[in-house]
Design an enzyme around this catalytic site. Structure first.
Site: not given
Lengths: 67, 465
Positions: B80, B156, B180
């Site tokens: 990420k 996310s 997330s």
């Protein structure tokens, strides 16, 4: 259970948001106002739900949380 | 196209160690697959091909020289884009952060996976500043669900879920503040692990909510999660919240089964609100585990509310200066939430933190009676891209703040939780959370592995052709 606080009116929310953004030095475009107020309502309702729960004075927050 | 990128991390590491394939071959095949498929998926924001090739060649050299290889030798992974990658600005999904200076060193978690032999191939798309459950991004475009490109990945860590489900990397790093890791794992049909709060270092990870942020892996098997989790453990290294604990490897016991574990389904908050199929998925898993009992975490809805408040207030405080100086550079959907959060009175924030302690103590009592509990990961399957509302508890609510309805109370008190993928029919997957008391990631992973072995959960690669 403590008594529920008075209803969160649109007027109170708007007044709070305007005061807070002024004090924090945040600009808010007119286009953002309705969405920001909707989020503020959701957050304040959550906050009041939390605050309505009676906690003993001895219940501590933890600077570094250990589960 | 070589199928090495679509194998699990465990399979790749074993094959590289045995000399069945070179790390360079695996990495080249992975880079090719990313180049061909990612334009349709939108999982990657950066590909570090040169670095990956050099790292893979080094692993092959070590093997040729007879030197020991790490447990993840030759396994491609991606992170990420709020994990620092040396030489790249750490975007955190935002337009604003890409103006930052390039990171001078890798995040702790990146370094630990590389020390175990894994090979970094790139940075992954994510919701702006991680304040998101959709995987949509106003600057980089959405990450798309590989199982249906018209649907959300969840967020996310949307790129992390998409990369693994699409076979673009067998392993991805993600973060989880309110869900997330677990939400994208659920919607993309892969495995995710959110470890205990304070277990893994967040050194070199762009923060969101200091009191709630966790680092965790996403992969296509329980064993892969265990391998990655074991490699990620270690000293605090830049994270004051990391607990002083010895290494507690989970991989050696992953096949130990569920014998002796008391397993129950969570009722109350976790048994209401969502679509029927979210609970069907939990029933399927509970049935396979012989978990007949239902048990409740008291005041779970209030716990979720408190996590919501802490996130709003502390996330907003983090971004206050950016909100002042560059408000136009935020995604409007994030900006308005942050402005609202900045207006939360401090008394409410303090009360939410005190409720956290109360809830953690109350849940600890529940864990005197059970070892593992089950709950849905999301209230529904992947929403359509662009969809802004869905039904929850009979009300129409916003997708972005509410997909974490079942994940928020768990991360609020830092419990370890895996999300396992369930396929009820020919449609999209759903996730089930497997939750244990703090520091018992071993139990969570054992249960996930037992379900996998029983054929109840699986993470097939999306049919992208």
């Amino acid at each position: 259970m403590v008594e529920a606080p008075p209803r969160l009116t649109d007027e109170a929310l708007e007044a709070h948001l305007d005061a807070a953004t002024t004090l924090l030095g945040l600009r808010m475009d007119a286009d953002d106002r309705a969405s920001t107020l909707a989020h503020l309502r959701a957050t304040m309702e959550a906050a009041r739900f939390v605050a309505a729960f009676p906690l003993d004075d001895a219940v501590q927050p933890a600077p570094i949380f250990r589960p | 196209m070589s199928d090495w990128p679509t194998r699990t991390a465990t399979q790749i590491a074993a094959a590289v160690a045995a000399g069945e394939v070179s790390a360079v071959e695996v990495v080249e095949a992975t880079l090719s697959r990313i180049a061909v498929l990612d334009p349709r998926i939108g999982a990657f924001t950066d590909v570090v091909a040169g670095r990956a090739r050099a790292a893979a060649a080094e692993i092959d050299l070590r093997r040729a020289q007879g030197k020991p290889l790490g447990p993840l030798a030759g396994v491609p992974f991606a992170v990420k884009n709020l994990f620092d990658i040396e030489g790249l600005p750490t975007r955190a999904g935002s337009r604003i952060n890409r103006d930052r200076a390039p990171a001078e060193r890798d995040a702790t978690a990146v370094r630990r996976l590389e020390e175990a032999g894994a090979v970094l191939v790139g940075g992954l798309n994510m919701g702006e500043f991680a304040y998101d459950f959709t995987g949509e991004n106003a600057t980089d475009g959405p990450s798309r669900n590989p199982h249906d490109l018209t649907r959300m990945t969840g967020g996310s860590s949307g790129g992390s879920g998409a990369a693994v489900a699409g076979g673009l990397a067998p392993l991805a790093l993600a973060t989880d503040t309110n869900g997330s890791v677990r939400v994208p794992a659920a919607l993309c049909g892969v495995f995710g692990l959110k470890p205990t709060y304070g277990r893994l270092s967040r050194g070199g990870v762009f923060p969101f909510v200091y009191h709630l942020d966790h680092v965790g892996p996403i992969a296509r098997s329980a064993a892969d999660l265990a391998l990655a989790y074991d490699a990620l453990q270690g000293p605090a290294d830049g994270d004051a919240a990391v607990a002083s604990r010895p290494l507690e490897p989970t991989f050696p016991g992953i096949e130990d089964g569920i014998g002796g574990l008391r397993i129950a389904t969570l009722g109350g908050h976790f048994a209401t609100g969502g679509e029927r199929e979210a609970f069907e998925a939990v029933r399927l898993v509970a049935g396979a585990l012989g978990a007949e009992r239902s048990i409740e975490f008291p005041e779970a809805a209030r716990a979720r509310a408190a996590a919501f408040v802490i996130t709003a207030a502390e996330g907003s405080a983090l971004h206050l200066e950016r909100l002042r100086s560059r408000p136009q550079d935020f995604d409007p959907a994030v900006r308005t939430r942050l402005i609202a959060g900045a207006a939360v009175p401090a008394a409410f924030l303090a009360q939410a933190h005190r409720l956290r302690r109360w809830f953690a103590d109350a849940v600890a009592k529940v864990f005197e009676e059970v070892d593992v509990v089950l709950a849905p990961a999301t209230p529904c399957r992947a929403p359509r891209l662009g969809q802004t509302t869905f039904e929850l508890n009979g009300e129409t609510v916003l997708v972005r703040p509410n997909l974490g309805f079942y994940t928020q109370p768990i991360s609020f008190i830092g419990l370890p939780a895996a999300c396992v993928p369930v396929w009820l029919d020919d449609g999209l997957p759903l996730g089930v959370q497997i939750i244990a008391e703090p520091w018992r990631e071993d139990r969570v992973l054992r249960v996930a592995r037992a379900l996998e072995r029983a054929g109840v959960v699986a993470a097939p690669i999306a049919a992208l052709a």
